[in-house]
Scaffold this motif. Structure first.
Motif, short mmCIF file in Angstrom:
data_model
loop_
_atom_site.label_atom_id
_atom_site.label_comp_id
_atom_site.label_asym_id
_atom_site.label_seq_id
_atom_site.Cartn_x
_atom_site.Cartn_y
_atom_site.Cartn_z
N THR A 1 48.62 36.20 30.12
CA THR A 1 48.89 37.64 30.16
C THR A 1 47.80 38.31 30.98
OG1 THR A 1 49.93 37.54 27.99
CG2 THR A 1 49.28 39.71 28.78
N PHE A 2 48.19 39.22 31.87
CA PHE A 2 47.22 39.90 32.72
C PHE A 2 47.65 41.36 32.91
CE2 PHE A 2 50.46 38.06 35.47
CZ PHE A 2 50.78 39.11 36.32
N SER A 3 46.73 42.16 33.42
CA SER A 3 47.03 43.57 33.68
C SER A 3 47.91 43.71 34.91
CB SER A 3 45.74 44.36 33.91
OG SER A 3 44.97 44.45 32.74
N GLY B 1 36.24 46.07 33.81
CA GLY B 1 36.77 44.72 33.69
C GLY B 1 36.63 43.91 34.97
N ALA B 2 36.84 42.62 34.82
CA ALA B 2 36.68 41.68 35.92
C ALA B 2 38.01 41.05 36.30
CB ALA B 2 35.68 40.59 35.53
N VAL B 3 38.03 40.49 37.50
CA VAL B 3 39.20 39.80 38.03
C VAL B 3 38.85 38.32 38.12
CG1 VAL B 3 40.66 39.54 40.07
CG2 VAL B 3 39.97 41.83 39.30
N GLY C 1 41.92 40.92 33.68
CA GLY C 1 42.19 40.70 32.27
C GLY C 1 42.61 42.00 31.59
N CYS C 2 43.14 41.89 30.40
CA CYS C 2 43.63 43.07 29.68
C CYS C 2 42.48 43.72 28.90
CB CYS C 2 44.75 42.67 28.73
SG CYS C 2 46.15 41.91 29.57
N ASN C 3 42.37 45.04 29.02
CA ASN C 3 41.35 45.78 28.28
C ASN C 3 41.81 47.22 28.09
OD1 ASN C 3 40.88 47.09 30.72
ND2 ASN C 3 38.92 46.08 31.12
N THR D 1 58.51 40.52 34.88
CA THR D 1 58.75 41.68 34.02
C THR D 1 57.44 42.37 33.63
OG1 THR D 1 58.74 40.25 32.08
CG2 THR D 1 60.88 40.75 33.06
N LEU D 2 57.58 43.66 33.34
CA LEU D 2 56.47 44.47 32.84
C LEU D 2 56.60 44.64 31.34
CD1 LEU D 2 56.41 47.40 35.44
CD2 LEU D 2 54.83 45.46 35.32
N LYS D 3 55.47 44.80 30.68
CA LYS D 3 55.43 45.25 29.29
C LYS D 3 54.49 46.43 29.23
CE LYS D 3 54.46 44.06 24.52
NZ LYS D 3 53.96 43.06 23.56
#
Length: 196
Positions: free
Chosen positions: A160-162, A99-101, A146-148, A118-120
């Motif tokens: 939403t991000f990692s 993944g990329a930033v 990004g989320c992957n 907060t975390l999920k």
């Protein structure tokens, strides 16, 4: 014993003190050849990705980190440098986390994203043991992954991000666990306890 990789792009002492509070011995290392002698390692980082990546390459860290077979944790910029590419300075990175930033799309919110959030938890992993949805951690960043499939936990600030990622023996936390009170201490203890 844990090695903290010092490339001159982080506040090493705060990370070292956080592990010492958990009664864990740490060494700060400045030579890539030293890395192979440690059971686990931490790559902290602050500042500009292009500068930090150049220091990794010039210091021989790029190859040493890619060859490392034990648990390695990237913190903040250290997490981003493990990914494939960052938009900050259009910089190719280590490529060990998929993944990329990209720059955070914060909308009407202030930048950088700084403070508690907060975390999920999105995936069960030894690093997330004992951590609950809505536990709070401390962030300071303008770019995000990004989320992957590598995402273990997310957070939200404009998008939403990692917040946490892991791939094989590599892991990353976008926030600063060393500044995240009891939740941060739990996460660092999980890293200490992580067995591949």
């Amino acid at each position: 014993m844990i090695a903290i990789i010092n490339t001159g792009c982080a506040n090493i002492n705060s990370v070292r003190f956080a592990f010492e509070r958990l009664h864990t011995q740490v060494d700060v290392i400045t030579d890539a050849e030293q890395l192979r002698g440690y059971e686990r390692a931490v790559l902290p980082g602050v500042g500009h990705a292009k500068v930090a990546m150049a220091r990794l390459i010039n210091g021989g860290w790029q190859e040493a980190i890619r060859e490392y077979q034990r648990p390695l944790l990237g913190i903040c910029l250290g997490m981003q440098l493990q990914c494939e590419h960052t938009a900050e300075g259009d910089t190719p990175c280590l490529g060990i986390i998929p993944g990329a930033v990209d720059e955070l799309e914060v909308g009407n919110l202030s930048a950088p994203h700084m403070g508690w959030n907060t975390l999920k938890i999105t995936k069960t992993h030894p690093l997330t043991k004992g951590v609950q949805d809505d536990d709070q951690v401390y962030f300071v960043h303008s770019f995000a992954h990004g989320c992957n499939q590598a995402t273990l936990a997310t957070s939200e600030y404009g998008q939403t991000f990692s917040a946490m990622v892991a791939q094989d023996n590599y892991a990353g936390m976008q926030f600063h666990p060393e500044r995240s009170a009891k939740v941060g201490a739990r996460l660092l203890q999980n890293f200490i306890d992580w067995r591949l």
